[in-house]
Design a protein around this motif. Structure first.
Motif, mmCIF file in Angstrom:
data_model
loop_
_atom_site.group_PDB
_atom_site.id
_atom_site.type_symbol
_atom_site.label_atom_id
_atom_site.label_comp_id
_atom_site.label_asym_id
_atom_site.label_seq_id
_atom_site.Cartn_x
_atom_site.Cartn_y
_atom_site.Cartn_z
ATOM 1 N N LEU A 53 0.835 -1.206 0.000
ATOM 2 C CA LEU A 53 0.000 0.000 0.000
ATOM 3 C C LEU A 53 0.869 1.257 0.000
ATOM 4 O O LEU A 53 0.517 2.272 -0.612
ATOM 5 C CB LEU A 53 -0.908 -0.021 1.234
ATOM 6 C CG LEU A 53 -1.762 1.205 1.502
ATOM 7 C CD1 LEU A 53 -2.817 1.373 0.423
ATOM 8 C CD2 LEU A 53 -2.412 1.109 2.880
ATOM 9 N N SER A 54 2.011 1.189 0.660
ATOM 10 C CA SER A 54 2.900 2.339 0.757
ATOM 11 C C SER A 54 3.500 2.745 -0.588
ATOM 12 O O SER A 54 4.060 3.836 -0.719
ATOM 13 C CB SER A 54 4.029 2.050 1.757
ATOM 14 O OG SER A 54 3.503 1.792 3.041
ATOM 15 N N ARG A 55 3.375 1.879 -1.592
ATOM 16 C CA ARG A 55 3.809 2.270 -2.935
ATOM 17 C C ARG A 55 3.010 3.464 -3.454
ATOM 18 O O ARG A 55 3.517 4.252 -4.247
ATOM 19 C CB ARG A 55 3.642 1.092 -3.901
ATOM 20 C CG ARG A 55 4.634 -0.039 -3.698
ATOM 21 C CD ARG A 55 4.300 -1.216 -4.604
ATOM 22 N NE ARG A 55 5.315 -2.270 -4.517
ATOM 23 C CZ ARG A 55 5.194 -3.461 -5.108
ATOM 24 N NH1 ARG A 55 4.110 -3.741 -5.825
ATOM 25 N NH2 ARG A 55 6.160 -4.360 -4.985
ATOM 26 N N TYR A 56 1.785 3.606 -3.003
ATOM 27 C CA TYR A 56 0.961 4.748 -3.420
ATOM 28 C C TYR A 56 1.457 6.052 -2.795
ATOM 29 O O TYR A 56 1.097 7.134 -3.253
ATOM 30 C CB TYR A 56 -0.503 4.513 -3.036
ATOM 31 C CG TYR A 56 -1.194 3.483 -3.886
ATOM 32 C CD1 TYR A 56 -1.874 3.844 -5.052
ATOM 33 C CD2 TYR A 56 -1.164 2.139 -3.531
ATOM 34 C CE1 TYR A 56 -2.514 2.893 -5.833
ATOM 35 C CE2 TYR A 56 -1.794 1.179 -4.309
ATOM 36 C CZ TYR A 56 -2.461 1.555 -5.460
ATOM 37 O OH TYR A 56 -3.082 0.603 -6.237
ATOM 38 N N PHE A 57 2.246 5.957 -1.748
ATOM 39 C CA PHE A 57 2.777 7.144 -1.069
ATOM 40 C C PHE A 57 4.237 7.411 -1.440
ATOM 41 O O PHE A 57 4.632 8.561 -1.600
ATOM 42 C CB PHE A 57 2.679 6.980 0.449
ATOM 43 C CG PHE A 57 1.343 6.502 0.931
ATOM 44 C CD1 PHE A 57 0.162 7.064 0.462
ATOM 45 C CD2 PHE A 57 1.256 5.464 1.861
ATOM 46 C CE1 PHE A 57 -1.071 6.610 0.908
ATOM 47 C CE2 PHE A 57 0.030 5.010 2.312
ATOM 48 C CZ PHE A 57 -1.137 5.581 1.834
ATOM 49 N N PHE A 58 5.023 6.335 -1.578
ATOM 50 C CA PHE A 58 6.465 6.467 -1.770
ATOM 51 C C PHE A 58 6.939 6.016 -3.144
ATOM 52 O O PHE A 58 8.128 6.144 -3.443
ATOM 53 C CB PHE A 58 7.210 5.661 -0.699
ATOM 54 C CG PHE A 58 7.048 6.210 0.685
ATOM 55 C CD1 PHE A 58 7.958 7.115 1.205
ATOM 56 C CD2 PHE A 58 5.971 5.844 1.488
ATOM 57 C CE1 PHE A 58 7.820 7.625 2.483
ATOM 58 C CE2 PHE A 58 5.810 6.353 2.763
ATOM 59 C CZ PHE A 58 6.738 7.248 3.260
ATOM 60 N N GLY A 59 6.050 5.482 -3.969
ATOM 61 C CA GLY A 59 6.446 4.983 -5.269
ATOM 62 C C GLY A 59 6.927 3.546 -5.216
ATOM 63 O O GLY A 59 7.230 3.006 -4.151
ATOM 64 N N PRO A 107 3.324 6.880 -8.115
ATOM 65 C CA PRO A 107 4.156 8.088 -7.954
ATOM 66 C C PRO A 107 5.640 7.763 -8.138
ATOM 67 O O PRO A 107 6.094 6.677 -7.752
ATOM 68 C CB PRO A 107 3.865 8.524 -6.515
ATOM 69 C CG PRO A 107 2.512 7.976 -6.218
ATOM 70 C CD PRO A 107 2.434 6.668 -6.956
ATOM 71 N N PRO A 108 6.416 8.693 -8.719
ATOM 72 C CA PRO A 108 7.853 8.430 -8.913
ATOM 73 C C PRO A 108 8.592 8.158 -7.610
ATOM 74 O O PRO A 108 9.574 7.421 -7.588
ATOM 75 C CB PRO A 108 8.361 9.713 -9.582
ATOM 76 C CG PRO A 108 7.144 10.319 -10.207
ATOM 77 C CD PRO A 108 6.002 9.974 -9.303
ATOM 78 N N GLY A 109 8.144 8.783 -6.522
ATOM 79 C CA GLY A 109 8.770 8.551 -5.218
ATOM 80 C C GLY A 109 9.906 9.508 -4.885
ATOM 81 O O GLY A 109 10.445 9.468 -3.770
ATOM 82 N N ILE A 110 10.257 10.372 -5.821
ATOM 83 C CA ILE A 110 11.356 11.312 -5.579
ATOM 84 C C ILE A 110 10.987 12.279 -4.460
ATOM 85 O O ILE A 110 11.783 12.546 -3.551
ATOM 86 C CB ILE A 110 11.699 12.084 -6.867
ATOM 87 C CG1 ILE A 110 12.132 11.111 -7.964
ATOM 88 C CG2 ILE A 110 12.792 13.122 -6.599
ATOM 89 C CD1 ILE A 110 12.298 11.753 -9.327
ATOM 90 N N ALA A 111 9.775 12.816 -4.527
ATOM 91 C CA ALA A 111 9.319 13.770 -3.511
ATOM 92 C C ALA A 111 9.301 13.128 -2.134
ATOM 93 O O ALA A 111 9.702 13.746 -1.138
ATOM 94 C CB ALA A 111 7.924 14.298 -3.873
ATOM 95 N N ALA A 112 8.842 11.883 -2.067
ATOM 96 C CA ALA A 112 8.751 11.197 -0.778
ATOM 97 C C ALA A 112 10.132 10.964 -0.167
ATOM 98 O O ALA A 112 10.326 11.159 1.038
ATOM 99 C CB ALA A 112 8.011 9.870 -0.946
ATOM 100 N N ILE A 113 11.087 10.572 -0.990
ATOM 101 C CA ILE A 113 12.427 10.310 -0.466
ATOM 102 C C ILE A 113 13.089 11.605 -0.013
ATOM 103 O O ILE A 113 13.751 11.651 1.040
ATOM 104 C CB ILE A 113 13.290 9.598 -1.522
ATOM 105 C CG1 ILE A 113 12.685 8.222 -1.837
ATOM 106 C CG2 ILE A 113 14.722 9.448 -1.030
ATOM 107 C CD1 ILE A 113 12.507 7.319 -0.635
ATOM 108 N N LEU A 114 12.921 12.687 -0.780
ATOM 109 C CA LEU A 114 13.477 13.972 -0.373
ATOM 110 C C LEU A 114 12.846 14.436 0.948
ATOM 111 O O LEU A 114 13.532 14.919 1.849
ATOM 112 C CB LEU A 114 13.257 15.020 -1.462
ATOM 113 C CG LEU A 114 14.102 14.855 -2.734
ATOM 114 C CD1 LEU A 114 13.671 15.872 -3.788
ATOM 115 C CD2 LEU A 114 15.581 15.012 -2.417
#
Length: 518
Positions: free
Chosen positions: A141-147, A450-457
């Motif tokens: 499910l966290s893929r929808y938040f973090f990619g 989501p690409p996940g770039i924003a989440a990792i930053l």
């Protein structure tokens, strides 16, 4: 939480939207995997799965559970799952930390336990409602938040959390066994509890729920006996609360430990509701989860706090001596052994075995975090990962046995930091950007998530916030140092971690959506 409008899932039919039935039922084709798929074929994987399936071992890993296999309609299981997992001696130990570690009074500690737990468990209850709707494990499910790829970073932290929790918990259980019989070394108690936990988790979801459905009963009975005997002993002391900056710093640091324990279940909350039908009421799922958490957490932590007040008695030092010799096990032995003798020893053994209920969620869920790491980790059957994780946390717990108090304090705080970041990003994505709308068909599509770039930053900014506010023995951040005693500080790491991650994610995610459109 409105049962009709909390979130929408693409592909649902327009039938049945009342609060009791839950949201509309999903009818379109989705990439869910039926159980039979795991058992067919001539590959080594299929042969192993067929062999263990005969003994009732759950074959499913991170694959989405199809709607027709979500047949677990008993919501009480959700409540008893968390009730059993927290009606344990580990939560008793958290409350006891307030006196010897943080030097707090009774009332201020009591209020901290109640209000911080109310805050800490709310994300756990919230994400539990996602399981029936999506049929996805929390890390998937966290893929929808973090990619698709970004979630692998989160999974690494969750593996550390699951293994670390298990090591900390099993040390508590081993201390209890040592308090009953000092000739039993710590490593022996650790191995006994770890082996029993593995026997439950290796079979999977159904057996874990069955075990947790009943295991709270003996634990509750023993804790009530502890309460009665301690009250009868007259050893309770209503320690006065402090004042000034030193008191504020101690409360904040203790609050961080309590928060870390209570919110520690967030990163696998949905794992234990994925077999609930899609039509189940979200309000009821939330309520059962929240109630199943708050009652045992407050009861056991407040009881641990009360018993720990007796360690400051300078006339009769039996409680202090027991705590010094065998930690939490020695403290409980001081309550039970003098009045109950052999029966008191039996009670302590039962409490030691309660750690099994506490560790089952950790060892069951760690497998899904490992499987989202890559194709090769997903190819390893779930039950094999449970064995590997068991070996690893035993290897950590055995050398850490003699340093439990410091290990517990440091670990609880670190867990609170990273989960505050996880919650800051996930909740912001859900309410601000997804606006409670999901396309469930893309859960395994890297190019559509989501690409996940924003989440990792944003995660990195959250780490920065945690460092600025932490107050650990080995490091005190510049903001944490300004709170309380300059030599010890006050821990505001989880508050700053949440604030930094959530606010920075709003900026980065806005730019990411403009650039990638997803």
């Amino acid at each position: 939480m409105d049962d009709k409008k909390d979130y929408d899932v693409a592909g649902y039919s327009p039938n049945g939207t009342d609060a009791e039935k839950g949201p509309p039922i999903y009818t379109s084709e989705a990439p869910a995997v039926a159980t039979e798929i795991f058992l067919t074929g001539d590959s080594l994987y299929a042969k192993i799965q067929r062999a263990v399936f005969q003994f009732g071992v759950e074959p499913r890993g991170i694959e989405r559970v199809p709607e027709d296999e979500r047949t677990d309609t008993n919501l009480m299981k959700v409540g008893t799952m968390w009730f059993s997992a927290n009606m344990v001696v580990s939560s008793f130990a958290i409350g006891a930390l307030a006196i010897p570690v943080f030097s707090l009074g009774f009332v201020d500690s009591l209020l901290t336990i109640f209000f911080i737990n109310c805050l800490a468990i709310t994300p756990v209850a919230f994400f539990s409602t996602f399981g029936p709707r999506f049929g996805l494990r929390q890390m998937v499910l966290s893929r929808y938040f973090f990619g698709f790829h970004g979630v692998k970073v989160i999974a690494c932290f969750n593996v550390l959390a699951c293994v670390g929790w298990s090591a900390v918990n099993v040390i508590v259980g081993a201390q209890l066994i040592n308090a009953v019989n000092t000739s039993v070394p710590g490593y022996a108690g650790i191995i006994i509890i770890a082996a029993a936990t593995w026997l439950v988790t290796v079979f999977g979801y159904k057996v874990v729920h069955v075990y947790e459905f009943w295991s709270w009963i003996p634990s509750l009975i023993i804790f009530l006996i502890v309460l009665g005997e301690f009250a009868h002993s007259g050893r309770f002391s209503n320690l006065p609360m402090g004042s000034g900056g030193s008191e504020a710093g101690s409360i904040l640091s203790f609050a961080a430990s309590v928060f870390g324990f209570g919110t520690g279940w967030t990163s696998y909350a949905a794992d234990y509701t994925v077999y609930q039908p899609v039509s189940v009421s979200r309000v009821k799922t939330f309520a059962w989860t929240w109630g199943g958490l708050i009652l045992p957490l407050c009861f056991t932590e407040m009881l641990g706090l009360a018993v720990a007040t007796a360690t400051l008695d300078t006339v009769d030092t039996s409680y202090a001596d027991g705590y010094k010799q065998s930690g939490i096990g020695g403290l409980l032995a001081a309550v039970l052994f003098p009045p109950l003798g052999r029966f008191g020893q039996f009670c302590l053994v039962i409490l030691a075995l309660s750690i099994i209920a506490n560790n089952c969620p950790n060892i069951y869920s760690v497998t899904f975090s490992l499987q989202v790491m890559g194709r090769w980790t997903q190819a390893v059957p779930r039950f094999i990962w449970t064995f590997v994780a068991t070996l690893v946390y035993c290897a950590i717990a055995i050398p850490g046995y003699s340093h439990f108090e410091q290990v517990l304090e440091d670990f609880m705080l670190l867990i609170g930091y990273w989960l505050a970041i996880y919650e800051g990003i996930s909740l912001t994505e859900h309410f601000v950007f997804k606006q409670r709308k999901y396309d469930i068909t893309i859960w395994n599509s890297p190019g559509l998530l989501p690409p996940g770039i924003a989440a990792i930053l944003a995660f990195c900014f959250g780490v920065f916030g945690a460092v600025m506010g932490m107050a650990q023995v080995w490091f005190i951040g510049p903001i944490g140092r300004r709170i309380g005693d300059p030599g010890y500080g006050g821990d505001v790491g989880f508050e700053l971690a949440f604030a930094f991650s959530a606010s920075s994610f709003c900026v980065f995610r806005t730019l990411e959506k403009k650039q990638f459109g997803r």
